[in-house]
Design an enzyme around this catalytic site. Structure first.
Site, PDB file in Angstrom:
ATOM      1  CG  ASP A  21      -0.601   1.026   2.137  1.00 19.67           C
ATOM      2  OD1 ASP A  21       0.262   0.987   2.601  1.00 19.67           O
ATOM      3  OD2 ASP A  21      -1.640   1.576   2.024  1.00 19.67           O
ATOM      4  CG  ASN A  23       5.409  -3.235   3.774  1.00 13.03           C
ATOM      5  OD1 ASN A  23       4.748  -4.045   3.258  1.00 13.03           O
ATOM      6  ND2 ASN A  23       6.360  -2.714   3.039  1.00 13.03           N
ATOM      7  N   GLY A  24       3.844  -1.188   7.563  1.00 11.23           N
ATOM      8  CA  GLY A  24       3.968  -0.605   8.813  1.00 11.23           C
ATOM      9  C   GLY A  24       3.021  -1.352   9.904  1.00 11.23           C
ATOM     10  CD1 TRP A  26       1.882  -8.770   8.743  1.00 12.28           C
ATOM     11  CD2 TRP A  26       3.841  -8.056   8.961  1.00 12.28           C
ATOM     12  NE1 TRP A  26       2.516  -9.711   8.928  1.00 12.28           N
ATOM     13  CE2 TRP A  26       3.800  -9.754   9.305  1.00 12.28           C
ATOM     14  CE3 TRP A  26       5.170  -7.679   9.206  1.00 12.28           C
ATOM     15  CZ2 TRP A  26       4.873 -10.330   9.319  1.00 12.28           C
ATOM     16  CZ3 TRP A  26       6.187  -8.617   9.648  1.00 12.28           C
ATOM     17  CH2 TRP A  26       6.035  -9.735   9.590  1.00 12.28           C
ATOM     18  CG  HIS A  38       9.218  -1.061   5.107  1.00  9.66           C
ATOM     19  ND1 HIS A  38       8.146  -0.725   4.428  1.00  9.66           N
ATOM     20  CD2 HIS A  38       9.668   0.214   5.820  1.00  9.66           C
ATOM     21  CE1 HIS A  38       7.715   0.335   4.959  1.00  9.66           C
ATOM     22  NE2 HIS A  38       8.632   0.894   5.583  1.00  9.66           N
ATOM     23  CD  GLU A  68       2.685  11.957  -3.190  1.00 10.55           C
ATOM     24  OE1 GLU A  68       2.989  10.783  -3.542  1.00 10.55           O
ATOM     25  OE2 GLU A  68       2.479  12.887  -4.166  1.00 10.55           O
ATOM     26  CG  LEU A 132       7.335 -10.693 -14.741  1.00  7.00           C
ATOM     27  CD1 LEU A 132       5.975 -10.587 -15.315  1.00  7.00           C
ATOM     28  CD2 LEU A 132       7.277 -11.027 -13.494  1.00  7.00           C
ATOM     29  NE  ARG A 189      -3.572   1.720  -1.110  1.00  7.15           N
ATOM     30  CZ  ARG A 189      -3.358   2.744  -0.946  1.00  7.15           C
ATOM     31  NH1 ARG A 189      -3.471   3.768  -1.843  1.00  7.15           N
ATOM     32  NH2 ARG A 189      -2.300   3.218   0.165  1.00  7.15           N
TER      33      ARG A 189
END
Ligand code: IPE
Ligand code: IPE
Ligand code: MG
Length: 248
Positions: A21, A23-24, A26, A38, A68, A132, A189
């Site tokens: 969470d 990105n916007g 930043w 993004h 959402e 991984l 987070r």
């Protein structure tokens, strides 16, 4: 001592889940539009996946797009879908070279066809890799997942396969998207938000939560190592007392 050397390799979490969470925010700090954030976030994804491999993590689930998130402005949603296609196409050879297996969870039928196709190809290409496992949560929400599972269980009951009184946790888990994977032991987070935003509600029942103020594009290798070290300094009690844990 470097951070990675401070990690006890015999006690790393098998599965880490991350809500990427910020990105916007930043991008805004840089005077750019949200989509720029993004794009930079993809560099964090690359580093974190590399770091997870180096630390010996088995599974990492990244919350990339929630149910959402479809409610965001169309231009942003379109840009995210394009970025997803471009990133998967560009990164798959690198993932393959690093022995990473790509998987996805979520309502993939709602993704644009180009996205679905790119994703299916990348998953097929990396299917036999044994390092991984990188799981992308796309068009994912936990309530959607649990609702879908409950409907399937209902069908089983109707078909006489089991009685309601016989339903066990594993019967529901069988229908979750995460059926093949162990529950995450650590949930991270970024961006200073302290909420779960409809992510893996069932699977995170006993996970340790790690919150950082760093925005996702700022979260890099060393930050993942830091989170793992922090996890290793916690006592996981699972309902027992501290004395029970330390004497066993
Ligand atoms: C996370 O960053 C990426 C996605 C949800 C796709 P955000 O886009 O939510 O960034 P903020 O929270 O607005 O800063
Ligand atoms: C959660 O981030 C979803 C992803 C990281 C993909 P959001 O930014 O959408 O979450 P809220 O709406 O602020 O809780
Ligand atoms: Mg956000």
């Amino acid at each position: 001592m470097s951070l990675i050397e401070r990690i006890d390799k015999s006690r790393v979490p098998h599965h880490i889940a991350i809500i990427m969470d910020g990105n916007g925010r930043w991008a805004k700090q840089q005077g750019e539009n949200r989509v720029f954030g993004h794009y930079e976030g993809v560099n964090s994804v690359r580093e974190v996946v590399e770091a997870a491999g180096e630390a010996g993590i088995d599974y990492i689930t990244l919350y990339a797009f929630s149910t959402e998130n479809w409610n965001r402005p169309k231009e942003e949603v379109d840009a995210l879908m394009e970025l997803l296609v471009a990133t998967i196409s560009l990164e798959t050879p690198k993932l393959n070279a690093k022995n990473v297996r790509l998987r996805a969870i979520g309502d993939l039928s709602t993704l644009p066809a180009s996205c679905r196709q790119e994703l299916q190809e990348a998953m097929a290409t990396t299917e036999t890799n044994t390092g991984l496992t990188l799981i992308l949560a796309l068009s994912y929400s936990s309530k959607w997942e649990i609702m879908t599972a409950v409907r399937q269980l209902g069908e089983d009951v109707l078909a006489g396969k089991l009685k309601p009184s016989e339903i066990r946790e594993k019967d529901l888990e069988k229908y979750l998207c995460t059926n093949e994977y162990p529950d995450p032991e650590l949930m991270i987070r970024t961006s200073g938000e302290h909420r779960i935003s409809n992510f893996l509600l069932w699977q995170l029942a006993y996970a340790e939560f790690y919150f950082t103020e760093k925005l996702w594009p700022e979260f890099r290798k060393e930050d993942l190592f830091q989170a793992i070290i922090n996890f290793q300094n916690r006592e996981r009690r699972f309902g027992k007392t501290s004395e029970q844990i330390t004497s066993s």
